[in-house]
Design an enzyme around this catalytic site. Structure first.
Site, PDB file in Angstrom:
ATOM      1  N   ASP A 184       0.871  -1.170   0.000  1.00  0.00           N
ATOM      2  CA  ASP A 184       0.000   0.000   0.000  1.00  0.00           C
ATOM      3  C   ASP A 184       0.913   1.226   0.000  1.00  0.00           C
ATOM      4  O   ASP A 184       2.109   1.116   0.297  1.00  0.00           O
ATOM      5  CB  ASP A 184      -0.888  -0.026   1.238  1.00  0.00           C
ATOM      6  CG  ASP A 184      -1.826   1.162   1.314  1.00  0.00           C
ATOM      7  OD1 ASP A 184      -2.334   1.590   0.268  1.00  0.00           O
ATOM      8  OD2 ASP A 184      -2.033   1.674   2.429  1.00  0.00           O
ATOM      9  N   ASP A 236      -0.147   5.105   0.952  1.00  0.00           N
ATOM     10  CA  ASP A 236      -0.385   6.053   2.043  1.00  0.00           C
ATOM     11  C   ASP A 236      -0.296   5.339   3.389  1.00  0.00           C
ATOM     12  O   ASP A 236      -0.991   4.361   3.632  1.00  0.00           O
ATOM     13  CB  ASP A 236      -1.767   6.703   1.890  1.00  0.00           C
ATOM     14  CG  ASP A 236      -1.869   7.539   0.624  1.00  0.00           C
ATOM     15  OD1 ASP A 236      -1.119   8.521   0.507  1.00  0.00           O
ATOM     16  OD2 ASP A 236      -2.677   7.186  -0.253  1.00  0.00           O
TER      17      ASP A 236
END
Length: 315
Positions: free
Chosen positions: A31, A33
């Site tokens: 991922d 953020d």
């Protein structure tokens, strides 16, 4: 590798345990953020980790529910923050995967009404998918605005310029049972500095689900479709050889569980280990899908493991 992963199960790992994991896995899904960066600041050590994995021949991809920017912008951001080896084909955003779904899976024949930012529209147009042009008078209402013909899908993503008129138009289009209802992701909110939050795509989708009486098909995590996109573009992807690294239990860890991947929670983002332990202790077996296999404070914890591998190779 029998017995190598006896430490699985919401366990905080370090050192030799991380080294064993790095050597065993061929494919790393990150991922962005909260894992790779916070806004315009890279997580300390993240660039070194990603660059080292790529240079060691590992497959590295980035799976993000952020639909606000096209993939080219992600490449620029990676480069700007010191991730020198990241290429376009390693980036799988919910906007890009939504475009692939519309083009290759449902083969939409008509216009798409988009609730979302310009980056989402860019990805759709690059895939050859026509979007409804917004050209309403500032004083237009749902009573007198024009509705586009031939709308075959409504796609909802993050939209910081959402208006009641957009919501009303989408509701009208969805009265046609043949019109598809899609969402880039169902993230409920995103953290901001100072303790504030930003409503996510999931909150906009929920409003439209209530208005239309329909449920959206979610493209991004935790849906399996993003992993299917990766598998279609990288040959020989074996879920058993993959590690999903994320910061959100209900999105990243569930995505990994849904796709049969080992999962790792990093504590630099939304979820914390206490929440994971609560899910692990839950009597509801469905909650166990939110529990990570491994936990690290930050992906910078990979760095000592790389040093161990190099020392072994030198020997």
């Amino acid at each position: 590798m029998a017995g190598a992963f006896a430490f699985k199960g919401c366990q905080k790992i370090r050192g030799a345990q991380i080294r064993i994991l790095l050597e065993a896995k061929d494919f790393f899904l990150f991922d962005c953020d909260g894992v790779i960066w916070h806004g315009e600041n890279a997580i300390t050590g993240a660039a070194k980790v990603v660059n080292a994995l790529i240079r060691r021949g590992k497959n590295v991809v980035f799976v993000t529910n952020n639909s606000t920017r096209p993939r080219e912008n992600y490449v620029n951001k990676f480069t700007r923050l010191g991730f020198t080896d990241v290429m376009l084909d390693q980036i799988f955003s919910s906007s890009y995967c939504s475009a692939l779904y519309l083009r290759d899976v449902v083969k939409v024949r008509g216009q798409v009404f988009v609730i979302g930012c310009e980056g989402l529209r860019v990805e759709l147009l690059e895939a050859g998918i026509p979007c409804v042009e917004e050209a309403d008078d500032p004083d237009a209402t749902i009573y007198n605005c024009a509705l586009a013909p031939d709308v075959k899908a409504v796609l909802v993503g993050h939209d910081d310029k959402l208006t009641f008129l957009k919501l009303a138009k989408a509701s009208c289009y969805l009265r046609d049972p043949e019109c598809l209802f899609l969402a880039t992701d169902n993230d409920p909110w995103h953290p901001l500095s100072g303790g504030r939050i930003l409503p996510g795509s999931g909150s906009l989708t929920a409003a439209l689900e209530v208005a239309s009486g329909r449920k959206a098909t979610v493209i991004g995590k935790p849906s399996r479709f993003m992993f299917e996109c990766i598998s279609s573009q990288f040959s020989g992807v074996d879920p058993a050889q993959c590690l999903m690294v994320g910061d959100r239990l209900e999105t990243d860890m569930l995505f990994g569980s849904n796709c049969g991947l080992d999962t790792m929670l990093t504590l630099t983002g939304v979820s914390q280990i206490e929440e994971a332990q609560e899910y692990r202790s839950s009597d509801l077996t469905t909650n166990h899908s939110y529990v990570p296999d491994y936990v690290v404070d930050t992906i910078a914890d990979f760095l000592p493991a790389f040093e161990e591998i190099e020392e072994q190779n030198d020997d």
